[in-house]
Design an enzyme around this catalytic site. Structure first.
Site, PDB file in Angstrom:
ATOM      1  N   ASN A   1      18.363   8.936  12.368  1.00  0.00           N
ATOM      2  CA  ASN A   1      17.388   9.623  13.233  1.00  0.00           C
ATOM      3  C   ASN A   1      16.037   8.904  13.245  1.00  0.00           C
ATOM      4  OD1 ASN A   1      17.269  10.503  10.523  1.00  0.00           O
ATOM      5  ND2 ASN A   1      16.213  12.381  11.070  1.00  0.00           N
TER       6      ASN A   1
ATOM      7  N   GLY B   1      10.358  17.347   4.735  1.00  0.00           N
ATOM      8  CA  GLY B   1      10.757  16.094   4.097  1.00  0.00           C
ATOM      9  C   GLY B   1       9.658  15.568   3.201  1.00  0.00           C
TER      10      GLY B   1
ATOM     11  N   ASP C   1      17.374  12.127  -0.268  1.00  0.00           N
ATOM     12  CA  ASP C   1      16.939  12.537   1.067  1.00  0.00           C
ATOM     13  C   ASP C   1      15.468  12.147   1.260  1.00  0.00           C
ATOM     14  OD1 ASP C   1      16.988  13.529   3.621  1.00  0.00           O
ATOM     15  OD2 ASP C   1      16.826  15.629   3.061  1.00  0.00           O
TER      16      ASP C   1
ATOM     17  N   ASN D   1      14.148  20.489   4.596  1.00  0.00           N
ATOM     18  CA  ASN D   1      15.296  21.145   5.207  1.00  0.00           C
ATOM     19  C   ASN D   1      16.553  20.518   4.614  1.00  0.00           C
ATOM     20  OD1 ASN D   1      13.425  22.350   6.876  1.00  0.00           O
ATOM     21  ND2 ASN D   1      13.824  21.011   8.613  1.00  0.00           N
TER      22      ASN D   1
ATOM     23  N   PHE E   1      14.078   5.807   6.060  1.00  0.00           N
ATOM     24  CA  PHE E   1      13.037   4.802   5.862  1.00  0.00           C
ATOM     25  C   PHE E   1      12.204   4.570   7.127  1.00  0.00           C
ATOM     26  CE2 PHE E   1      14.903   2.420   1.903  1.00  0.00           C
ATOM     27  CZ  PHE E   1      14.579   3.520   1.119  1.00  0.00           C
TER      28      PHE E   1
END
Length: 449
Positions: A98, A333, A314, A287, A67
């Site tokens: 991350n 992403g 994801d 990925n 988020f």
């Protein structure tokens, strides 16, 4: 002051492998009664919602989202993306470490909990991030408060690639937390990338993405992680499988609650294939990469036969400007929380998966796997996280109904046959008929460990 009461009448309740017609009484945050019929005349001050034979499911629990808050809030934040999540029937999420700064200290973890407590529309937890040098911090984490430890064994940002074998074994041996991993072998990927860069420079055609982030890279990393988990006795959860080959590493011989090694598949790997790169370009650059039709079919097969335990998104938004870059600079992403459940319901209409199996993989199993307290089921005494679904209310994904801050979706232009008409979060009706109610009922997830 009496608790607010809501009675959901005439629901087709999808729960624990069956569908039954019945009524659900909510009082305050909890489900207090489930029965074939509940008479509202016997309940004071009750608000009745007659869903007229629509399906009611537990709110979905998404075990993997990005988020982007703190630090990357030009892409997304907890407030915007959690709203999109509840519009998509996801009432609880587990967010990844991350961000910027990364969630690799207790202090940074607590700052994220503080943000979510003020702005999130969905229930929330966060994963703690492992690095090559933060074992002391990992050992301070309270397993009752934190979903899991996230390790990037490939495709990391910043210093989050854990590539020291000694450190890795140490973490696997010492942590009591469930370890969730991103598995892609960096050496293999670097070699593949170099080969294509020599040929095309930075403008590598997107169709080569699954050859750069190859089946070999995925399998090598997944198999090593599983080997280490077996050696150390660690509890391992492998994120976003993307190849049919990897599914053979997992078992369906024992119940999920007894498994030490589990797996997840994401919506995009069940929906798209390498044939879609021509049309979708970097919008489907993830990925691990979206791969072949036979991989997609193999993943679905493993999901249905219980080698794969959960479905997640994801969800990882980037701006349109970022996605418009050449291959080597376009980030991987995409946003998915608003459209994941509608996409699965489309697969139900196509005869690929049952409603009961969708609920098992998106609601029950994340609750079992992460030992989440009182969520993921429609049960008396459980939090009233509920989603009402109309299987015959079509809508088309368009710019003006996309709720992600980034403003785009890989599903743009897709017409879904099913709509989410109501979402309850802890007993509060947070979303109804494409509109949000001004309530903030979200809570921090707790874990029964």
């Amino acid at each position: 002051m009496t608790s607010k009461k809501t009675l959901i009448k005439n629901a087709k309740i999808v729960n624990e492998g069956s569908i039954s017609l019945g009524d659900i009484l909510i009082e305050g945050e909890y489900i207090v009664e489930i029965n074939k019929t509940i008479n509202p005349k016997h309940i004071a001050d009750v608000h009745v919602i007659d869903v007229d034979g629509k399906y009611v499911m537990p709110g979905a629990i998404d075990d993997q989202v990005h988020f982007r808050e703190p630090g990357l809030t030009h892409k997304a934040n907890i407030e915007t993306e959690s709203r999109a999540a509840i519009a998509g029937g996801i009432t609880s999420f587990i967010e990844m470490p991350n961000t910027n700064p990364q969630t690799t200290t207790i202090e940074k973890l607590n700052e994220k909990f503080e943000i979510a407590s003020k702005t999130s529309s969905a229930n929330y937890s966060f994963m703690f991030g492992g690095t090559n040098d933060n074992l002391d911090e990992i050992l301070k984490v309270d397993p009752k408060q934190v979903a899991a430890l996230k390790l990037f064994l490939g495709s990391s940002t910043g210093n989050m690639l854990v590539d020291n074998p000694e450190v890795l074994e140490n973490i696997f041996s010492k942590t009591k937390l469930l370890i969730a991993v991103h598995c892609e072998d960096e050496t293999t990927i670097r070699q593949n990338l170099e080969k294509y860069k020599n040929k095309f420079g930075d403008s590598i055609p997107i169709k080569y993405h699954p050859e750069i982030r190859s089946e070999e890279a995925c399998y090598l990393s997944s198999s090593k992680a599983i080997e280490l988990a077996k050696k150390t006795g660690a509890r391992l959860h492998v994120f976003h499988l993307s190849t049919a080959k990897e599914t053979d590493l997992f078992s369906n011989k024992i119940p999920l609650k007894d498994k030490k090694i589990t797996a997840e598949v994401c919506i995009h790997h069940l929906w798209f294939t390498n044939k879609d790169y021509d049309e979708k370009g970097t919008f489907i650059k993830w990925n691990p990469a979206v791969k072949s039709q036979s991989d997609k079919e193999g993943l679905l097969k493993a999901l249905l036969d219980d080698r794969i335990d959960v479905i997640a998104t994801d969800h990882a938004p980037h701006t349109l400007e970022e996605k418009a870059n050449v291959y080597t600079k376009a980030p991987s992403g995409g946003p998915l929380v608003q459209h994941a459940l509608p996409a699965l319901l489309e697969m139900y209409h196509q005869g690929k998966i049952t409603l009961e199996k969708i609920v098992e993989k998106m609601c029950h199993n994340p609750a079992i796997l992460f030992q989440i307290e009182k969520r993921g089921y429609i049960k008396e005494g459980y939090f009233a996280d509920l989603v009402v679904v109309d299987l015959n209310l079509p809508w088309t994904v368009k710019k003006d109904n996309i709720l992600y801050m980034c403003g785009w979706s890989p599903f743009e232009g897709t017409t879904f046959k099913s709509s989410i008409t109501h979402t309850f979060v802890n007993g509060c009706l947070a979303y109804e008929n494409f509109k949000f109610n001004a309530v903030k009922a979200a809570k921090q997830l707790t874990f029964n460990r």
